[in-house]
Scaffold this motif. Structure first.
Motif, PDB file in Angstrom:
ATOM      1  N   SER A   1       6.969   2.164 -15.565  1.00 19.71           N
ATOM      2  CA  SER A   1       5.604   1.842 -15.147  1.00 19.71           C
ATOM      3  C   SER A   1       5.554   1.724 -13.639  1.00 19.71           C
ATOM      4  CB  SER A   1       5.157   0.523 -15.801  1.00 19.71           C
ATOM      5  OG  SER A   1       3.865   0.151 -15.366  1.00 19.71           O
ATOM      6  N   LEU A   2       4.505   2.309 -13.025  1.00 16.64           N
ATOM      7  CA  LEU A   2       4.380   2.289 -11.570  1.00 16.64           C
ATOM      8  C   LEU A   2       2.931   2.062 -11.174  1.00 16.64           C
ATOM      9  CD1 LEU A   2       5.655   2.757  -8.750  1.00 16.64           C
ATOM     10  CD2 LEU A   2       5.158   5.188  -9.047  1.00 16.64           C
ATOM     11  N   ARG A   3       2.733   1.153 -10.222  1.00 21.71           N
ATOM     12  CA  ARG A   3       1.404   0.871  -9.678  1.00 21.71           C
ATOM     13  C   ARG A   3       1.438   1.105  -8.175  1.00 21.71           C
ATOM     14  NH1 ARG A   3      -0.721  -4.992 -10.807  1.00 21.71           N
ATOM     15  NH2 ARG A   3       0.940  -5.521  -9.331  1.00 21.71           N
ATOM     16  N   MET A   4       0.473   1.892  -7.685  1.00 21.63           N
ATOM     17  CA  MET A   4       0.438   2.220  -6.251  1.00 21.63           C
ATOM     18  C   MET A   4      -0.977   2.052  -5.715  1.00 21.63           C
ATOM     19  SD  MET A   4       2.880   5.554  -5.720  1.00 21.63           S
ATOM     20  CE  MET A   4       1.827   6.630  -6.660  1.00 21.63           C
TER      21      MET A   4
ATOM     22  N   LEU B   1      -3.170   3.758 -10.325  1.00 18.75           N
ATOM     23  CA  LEU B   1      -3.494   4.071  -8.935  1.00 18.75           C
ATOM     24  C   LEU B   1      -4.726   3.286  -8.496  1.00 18.75           C
ATOM     25  CD1 LEU B   1      -3.018   7.944  -9.078  1.00 18.75           C
ATOM     26  CD2 LEU B   1      -1.364   6.225  -8.313  1.00 18.75           C
ATOM     27  N   HIS B   2      -4.645   2.664  -7.324  1.00 22.75           N
ATOM     28  CA  HIS B   2      -5.743   1.870  -6.781  1.00 22.75           C
ATOM     29  C   HIS B   2      -6.194   2.452  -5.440  1.00 22.75           C
ATOM     30  CE1 HIS B   2      -5.441  -1.768  -9.451  1.00 22.75           C
ATOM     31  NE2 HIS B   2      -4.252  -1.240  -9.656  1.00 22.75           N
ATOM     32  N   VAL B   3      -7.488   2.637  -5.281  1.00 29.54           N
ATOM     33  CA  VAL B   3      -8.102   3.036  -4.010  1.00 29.54           C
ATOM     34  C   VAL B   3      -7.380   4.261  -3.429  1.00 29.54           C
ATOM     35  CG1 VAL B   3      -9.170   2.090  -1.923  1.00 29.54           C
ATOM     36  CG2 VAL B   3      -8.348   0.543  -3.664  1.00 29.54           C
ATOM     37  N   ALA B   4      -7.194   5.264  -4.256  1.00 39.44           N
ATOM     38  CA  ALA B   4      -6.484   6.469  -3.822  1.00 39.44           C
ATOM     39  C   ALA B   4      -7.432   7.664  -3.805  1.00 39.44           C
ATOM     40  CB  ALA B   4      -5.308   6.752  -4.752  1.00 39.44           C
ATOM     41  N   ASP B   5      -7.214   8.558  -2.839  1.00 41.70           N
ATOM     42  CA  ASP B   5      -7.974   9.798  -2.751  1.00 41.70           C
ATOM     43  C   ASP B   5      -7.211  10.874  -3.521  1.00 41.70           C
ATOM     44  OD1 ASP B   5      -9.407  12.027  -2.140  1.00 41.70           O
ATOM     45  OD2 ASP B   5      -9.358  11.748   0.036  1.00 41.70           O
ATOM     46  N   LEU B   6      -7.770  11.277  -4.658  1.00 43.63           N
ATOM     47  CA  LEU B   6      -7.112  12.270  -5.510  1.00 43.63           C
ATOM     48  C   LEU B   6      -7.832  13.614  -5.467  1.00 43.63           C
ATOM     49  CD1 LEU B   6      -6.461  10.003  -8.631  1.00 43.63           C
ATOM     50  CD2 LEU B   6      -4.912  10.480  -6.730  1.00 43.63           C
ATOM     51  N   THR B   7      -8.700  13.794  -4.490  1.00 39.40           N
ATOM     52  CA  THR B   7      -9.485  15.033  -4.454  1.00 39.40           C
ATOM     53  C   THR B   7      -8.609  16.266  -4.245  1.00 39.40           C
ATOM     54  OG1 THR B   7      -9.911  14.641  -2.097  1.00 39.40           O
ATOM     55  CG2 THR B   7     -11.595  13.906  -3.664  1.00 39.40           C
ATOM     56  N   MET B   8      -7.447  16.080  -3.617  1.00 43.64           N
ATOM     57  CA  MET B   8      -6.541  17.201  -3.392  1.00 43.64           C
ATOM     58  C   MET B   8      -5.323  17.147  -4.307  1.00 43.64           C
ATOM     59  SD  MET B   8      -8.248  18.789  -1.186  1.00 43.64           S
ATOM     60  CE  MET B   8      -7.090  20.061  -0.717  1.00 43.64           C
TER      61      MET B   8
ATOM     62  N   PRO C   1       0.842  -1.199   0.000  1.00 43.83           N
ATOM     63  CA  PRO C   1       0.000   0.000   0.000  1.00 43.83           C
ATOM     64  C   PRO C   1       0.871   1.241   0.000  1.00 43.83           C
ATOM     65  CG  PRO C   1       0.036  -0.990   2.173  1.00 43.83           C
ATOM     66  CD  PRO C   1       0.738  -1.957   1.265  1.00 43.83           C
ATOM     67  N   MET C   2       0.355   2.308  -0.598  1.00 46.67           N
ATOM     68  CA  MET C   2       1.094   3.550  -0.725  1.00 46.67           C
ATOM     69  C   MET C   2       1.205   4.250   0.629  1.00 46.67           C
ATOM     70  SD  MET C   2       0.611   7.035  -0.765  1.00 46.67           S
ATOM     71  CE  MET C   2      -1.155   7.113  -0.960  1.00 46.67           C
TER      72      MET C   2
END
Length: 293
Positions: free
Chosen positions: A40-43, A76-83, A20-21
């Motif tokens: 390539s990057l997966r987080m 990106l998985h299950v990430a909050d990108l609102t900010m 997990p990130m």
């Protein structure tokens, strides 16, 4: 025992992809291990872990772009990108995948300049609940975009899709899976605006024989995938699918997933009737099933 720096890049990335990130860990990786070799990057994130959980930041995204100038794919998985504004993402990206992420209303609506993701060719939006018509319209700013995947984006409407495709007429691949849109309306929009589309994949909710027939004569269509499960009696029969496919001059791949036809007479009819095509009839892939829950 060898330290992390002694491991091959591919092994490091495989290990990191299962973690997990954590912002502090990511900063450490950026400073010590990630460089121009990273493509390539997966987080993973902590979207459902509460307000005090570590989250991605614009500063981390900008640092990623500076430290890894050859990064082409970000997943990106299950990430909050609102900010995290889209303007902070590495401008070298060619593929951006968002899986179960949260975005703000303004994520794709703010004024952008040509330096924002100028190379973006593919975007995958898989179960991004806030994504709606206005965001879809915002994608028209990415002139290099050729591949669009909408999975479970239930706020996108038929009117919104039609309006966006009118401007995204350069798309070569479109997938619409598990959305509230009917297959007929999606195919109608494709036939109107995406005359150069080469690959189409969609779920069969609301698909009829007349709806499928609008693809007849599409000049560039090479691959068509219809994904189940069957949910309406209007679904075209194997004979009707065969008839429409015979009128698609460039079609070379026909894939039917999760329709319950594997091993039945339907497969034989399609294979014999389309000798110039690779016909694939199989169960729905496991990763697609949750779009129907």
């Amino acid at each position: 025992m060898a330290n992390l720096g002694a491991l091959p890049d591919l092994v490091l990335l495989e290990i990191f992809s299962y973690l997990p990130m954590r912002p502090k860990v990511m900063w450490h990786l950026l400073r010590r291990y990630m460089a121009s070799r990273l493509h390539s990057l997966r987080m993973g994130g902590y979207l459902f872990s509460g307000s005090h959980a570590p989250q991605l930041s614009p500063a981390l995204m900008r640092a990623l772009g500076q430290k890894c100038p050859n990064l082409q794919r970000l997943c990106l998985h299950v990430a909050d990108l609102t900010m995290v504004p889209i303007t902070s993402l590495p401008r070298t990206l060619r593929t951006l995948e968002l899986h179960s992420c949260e975005i703000s209303m303004a994520w794709l609506l703010q004024r952008q300049d040509p330096s924002v993701l100028p190379l973006l060719e593919c975007i995958v939006l898989d179960r991004v609940p806030a994504f709606r018509d206005e965001h879809l319209q915002g994608l028209t700013r990415f002139r290099a975009l050729r591949s669009l995947v909408l999975g479970g984006t239930y706020r996108v409407t038929e009117t919104g899709l039609d309006a966006a495709l009118q401007e995204l007429n350069y798309l070569q691949r479109l997938e619409v899976l598990g959305c509230t849109l009917s297959a007929d309306s999606t195919l109608l929009a494709i036939s109107r605006h995406l005359r150069g589309v080469r690959k189409v994949r969609l779920t069969v909710r609301g698909l009829s024989a007349p709806g499928l027939a609008v693809l007849e004569g599409m000049p560039a269509l090479e691959s068509l995938c219809l994904q189940g499960p069957l949910v309406t009696p209007e679904m075209p029969s194997p004979a009707e699918i065969l008839s429409s496919c015979l009128a698609m001059p460039k079609l070379r791949v026909l894939e039917l997933q999760g329709l319950g036809w594997e091993g039945q007479e339907a497969e034989r009819v399609l294979c014999e009737g389309l000798p110039h095509c690779m016909v694939i009839v199989r169960a729905c892939p496991k990763e697609s099933m949750d779009w129907w829950m």
